[in-house]
Write an enzyme that holds these catalytic residues in place. Structure first.
Site, PDB file in Angstrom:
ATOM      1  N   ARG A  15      -7.369   9.002   2.087  1.00 21.75           N
ATOM      2  CA  ARG A  15      -6.413   9.840   1.379  1.00 21.75           C
ATOM      3  C   ARG A  15      -7.196  10.901   0.596  1.00 21.75           C
ATOM      4  O   ARG A  15      -8.417  10.774   0.445  1.00 21.75           O
ATOM      5  CB  ARG A  15      -5.572   8.998   0.407  1.00 21.75           C
ATOM      6  N   ASP A  42      -0.632   0.976   7.008  1.00 22.51           N
ATOM      7  CA  ASP A  42      -1.268   0.699   5.724  1.00 22.51           C
ATOM      8  C   ASP A  42      -1.470  -0.793   5.424  1.00 22.51           C
ATOM      9  O   ASP A  42      -0.776  -1.389   4.594  1.00 22.51           O
ATOM     10  CB  ASP A  42      -0.468   1.349   4.584  1.00 22.51           C
ATOM     11  N   HIS A  45      -3.001  -3.474   1.606  1.00 24.65           N
ATOM     12  CA  HIS A  45      -2.265  -4.052   0.472  1.00 24.65           C
ATOM     13  C   HIS A  45      -2.619  -5.532   0.363  1.00 24.65           C
ATOM     14  O   HIS A  45      -2.992  -6.155   1.354  1.00 24.65           O
ATOM     15  CB  HIS A  45      -0.750  -3.888   0.676  1.00 24.65           C
ATOM     16  N   TYR A  89       6.394  -8.759  -1.179  1.00 21.11           N
ATOM     17  CA  TYR A  89       6.514  -7.324  -0.907  1.00 21.11           C
ATOM     18  C   TYR A  89       5.606  -6.883   0.234  1.00 21.11           C
ATOM     19  O   TYR A  89       6.007  -6.092   1.093  1.00 21.11           O
ATOM     20  CB  TYR A  89       6.171  -6.607  -2.212  1.00 21.11           C
ATOM     21  N   TYR A  90       4.370  -7.356   0.242  1.00 21.12           N
ATOM     22  CA  TYR A  90       3.390  -6.814   1.187  1.00 21.12           C
ATOM     23  C   TYR A  90       3.067  -7.802   2.303  1.00 21.12           C
ATOM     24  O   TYR A  90       1.939  -7.837   2.796  1.00 21.12           O
ATOM     25  CB  TYR A  90       2.104  -6.435   0.441  1.00 21.12           C
ATOM     26  N   ARG A 162       7.422  11.341  -8.228  1.00 27.76           N
ATOM     27  CA  ARG A 162       7.682  10.031  -8.811  1.00 27.76           C
ATOM     28  C   ARG A 162       6.388   9.556  -9.449  1.00 27.76           C
ATOM     29  O   ARG A 162       5.299   9.846  -8.968  1.00 27.76           O
ATOM     30  CB  ARG A 162       8.218   9.034  -7.783  1.00 27.76           C
ATOM     31  N   TYR A 164       4.061   6.419 -10.976  1.00 26.35           N
ATOM     32  CA  TYR A 164       3.765   5.001 -11.175  1.00 26.35           C
ATOM     33  C   TYR A 164       3.333   4.836 -12.632  1.00 26.35           C
ATOM     34  O   TYR A 164       2.506   5.619 -13.132  1.00 26.35           O
ATOM     35  CB  TYR A 164       2.620   4.567 -10.252  1.00 26.35           C
ATOM     36  N   ASP A 193       7.954   4.082 -11.632  1.00 30.49           N
ATOM     37  CA  ASP A 193       7.779   2.917 -10.763  1.00 30.49           C
ATOM     38  C   ASP A 193       6.797   1.936 -11.426  1.00 30.49           C
ATOM     39  O   ASP A 193       5.620   2.244 -11.583  1.00 30.49           O
ATOM     40  CB  ASP A 193       7.233   3.357  -9.392  1.00 30.49           C
ATOM     41  N   GLU A 219      12.106   2.032 -10.989  1.00 31.95           N
ATOM     42  CA  GLU A 219      11.861   1.163  -9.829  1.00 31.95           C
ATOM     43  C   GLU A 219      10.976  -0.026 -10.217  1.00 31.95           C
ATOM     44  O   GLU A 219      10.028   0.101 -10.997  1.00 31.95           O
ATOM     45  CB  GLU A 219      11.202   1.964  -8.705  1.00 31.95           C
ATOM     46  N   HIS A 244      12.547  -2.481  -4.007  1.00 38.44           N
ATOM     47  CA  HIS A 244      12.225  -2.538  -2.580  1.00 38.44           C
ATOM     48  C   HIS A 244      12.892  -3.757  -1.952  1.00 38.44           C
ATOM     49  O   HIS A 244      13.069  -4.796  -2.611  1.00 38.44           O
ATOM     50  CB  HIS A 244      10.707  -2.675  -2.385  1.00 38.44           C
ATOM     51  N   THR A 294       8.407   3.844   1.096  1.00 37.55           N
ATOM     52  CA  THR A 294       7.253   4.170   1.932  1.00 37.55           C
ATOM     53  C   THR A 294       6.093   3.239   1.618  1.00 37.55           C
ATOM     54  O   THR A 294       6.024   2.685   0.524  1.00 37.55           O
ATOM     55  CB  THR A 294       6.770   5.619   1.703  1.00 37.55           C
ATOM     56  N   THR A 295       5.237   3.060   2.599  1.00 40.78           N
ATOM     57  CA  THR A 295       3.912   2.523   2.292  1.00 40.78           C
ATOM     58  C   THR A 295       2.891   3.650   2.453  1.00 40.78           C
ATOM     59  O   THR A 295       1.688   3.415   2.386  1.00 40.78           O
ATOM     60  CB  THR A 295       3.559   1.342   3.210  1.00 40.78           C
ATOM     61  N   ARG A 383      -4.225   2.841  -5.354  1.00 37.86           N
ATOM     62  CA  ARG A 383      -4.498   3.708  -4.192  1.00 37.86           C
ATOM     63  C   ARG A 383      -5.585   4.729  -4.513  1.00 37.86           C
ATOM     64  O   ARG A 383      -5.424   5.913  -4.292  1.00 37.86           O
ATOM     65  CB  ARG A 383      -3.226   4.405  -3.730  1.00 37.86           C
TER      66      ARG A 383
END
Ligand SMILES: O=C(O)C(=O)C[C@@H](O)[C@H](O)C(=O)O
Ligand SMILES: [Mg+2]
Ligand SMILES: [Mg+2]
Length: 389
Positions: A15, A42, A45, A89-90, A162, A164, A193, A219, A244, A294-295, A383
């Site tokens: 990224r 991805d 995680h 979640y992951y 957005r 975090y 989030d 979120e 989610h 999204t991931t 990330r």
């Protein structure tokens, strides 16, 4: 007509933050020479186990080879039996199911010379409003870096972001203050989030502090699967609350506890387009809104969501798929397009997902496996490649 083979190719793509996400490109071949493509996105995680790609290929071939490619429901049923939903979640089994299900939809579309959106019910929207993510502050010096991200992306047409939050509220507040002073109403903050990092009461305390700034929703303001906690939080705040969806049981509990206003639905986290459509239908039945999460997928995974979003009647909040903007590269000849903060749905003239693999790019980013290296939990959560503790 039968499925004749399957190929999985692992790519590792950095990224702009330097963080590398590994994805698996899925190819499902038929005995009539048509190939469907998908993306398991991805794998960077938690939990910190990685899948063996050779073993996974063998297992998936036992499920797929010999099947009629149009038997998408049957194949999903068998995938679920082998990669069951978890209340997490992951859960990586969902990523596996998602990649195969997307490839099956691409394949069906190509065989019928039809766009995936038209297979899913046609187009209510031809473009999906999206927001750009600002990853979590841990240190005050990240505020200016993130304000620069807003400036750069705003200049490219993204007017919604957005944030975090929850690790460094002074920095969160300084960032929100900076955006307000520099951009005023020209920039919208869609959501705060909390990424399940705080208890509902800690998230409530943090929200009270940040509520002097404008934002649209909140979120993940409780730990994973704390359905009562989400409901307590939701009754304390004025903003809509989103969470989610990572399993049907979890979604059922959130409906039963009236935990949220909005379901954040991503094919990657619920295990494919087929499952995501069921989750969106459940949201509609429960009178709840939905948005596409999204991931941070590459273009194949992102365009799959564009097709889904185009067909959803209750997609009524700004969505999150911006992955191709976050990575330094992609694996297709025709990456998804964004225009003025909208993700464009590929045209009806393009069968399937409308994506074409670029093998020069795949060779460039190809890696041997899904192993982890020395990634820290902080880097995973936020990330980033930054190693400062
Ligand atoms: O809304 C979220 O939560 C995410 O987007 C989770 C992120 O960690 C995403 O999966 C990413 O890889 O950036
Ligand atoms: Mg989230
Ligand atoms: Mg991700």
């Amino acid at each position: 007509m039968k499925i004749s083979d399957l190929k999985l190719t692992v790519v590792g793509i950095p990224r702009h933050t330097g963080f590398v996400s590994k994805h698996v490109i899925v190819e499902i071949m038929t005995d009539e020479g048509v190939t469907g493509i998908g993306e398991m996105s991805d794998f960077s995680h938690l939990p910190q186990y990685s899948l063996d790609i050779v073993d996974l290929t063998t297992v998936l071939k036992t499920i797929l080879v010999g099947k009629n490619p149009f038997d998408i429901s049957l194949i999903n049923k068998e995938l679920l039996a082998n990669f069951p939903e978890m209340m997490f979640y992951y859960e990586k089994g969902n990523f596996v199911r998602n990649g195969v299900d997307a490839a099956l939809h691409d394949l069906a579309g190509k065989l019928l010379n039809t766009s995936v959106a038209d297979l899913l019910g046609g187009r209510i929207k031809e473009k999906i409003k999206v927001c750009y993510p600002i990853f979590r502050h841990r240190f005050m010096e990240e505020v200016e870096e993130n304000l620069q991200v807003v400036r750069t992306r705003f200049a490219e047409g993204f007017d919604t972001f957005r944030l975090y939050v929850g690790k460094n509220l002074d920095a969160d507040e300084a960032f929100l203050d900076g955006v307000k002073n520099e951009f005023g109403s020209k920039v919208t903050i869609k959501s705060l989030d909390f990424s399940h990092l705080l208890s509902w009461k800690e998230a409530w305390q943090a929200t009270k502090r940040l509520s002097k700034y404008d934002f649209q929703l909140i979120e993940s303001p409780a730990v994973q699967n704390d359905f009562e906690g989400l409901q307590h939080f939701r009754l304390k705040v004025d903003h809509p609350v989103s969470e989610h969806v990572w399993s049907f049981r979890q979604q059922y509990e959130m409906i039963r506890h009236d935990s949220v206003d909005i379901f954040n639905i991503s094919p990657i986290f619920i295990g494919g387009l087929t499952a995501a459509r069921k989750a969106a239908a459940a949201a509609e039945v429960a009178g709840k809104g939905c948005l596409l999460g999204t991931t941070q997928e590459l273009s194949i995974g992102t365009t799959s969501m564009a097709h889904l979003g185009a067909s959803l009647a209750n997609l009524n909040f700004t969505s999150d798929p911006t992955g191709p903007e976050l990575y330094v590269g992609d694996v297709v000849k025709n990456p998804v397009k964004y225009e003025n903060g909208y993700l464009l749905v590929p045209g009806r003239d393009k069968p399937g997902l409308g994506m074409e693999l670029d093998w020069d790019l795949i060779e460039k980013y190809k890696v041997a496996d899904l192993s982890w290296g020395q990634i820290s939990v902080h880097q995973l959560q936020d990330r980033t490649s930054q190693t400062k503790a």
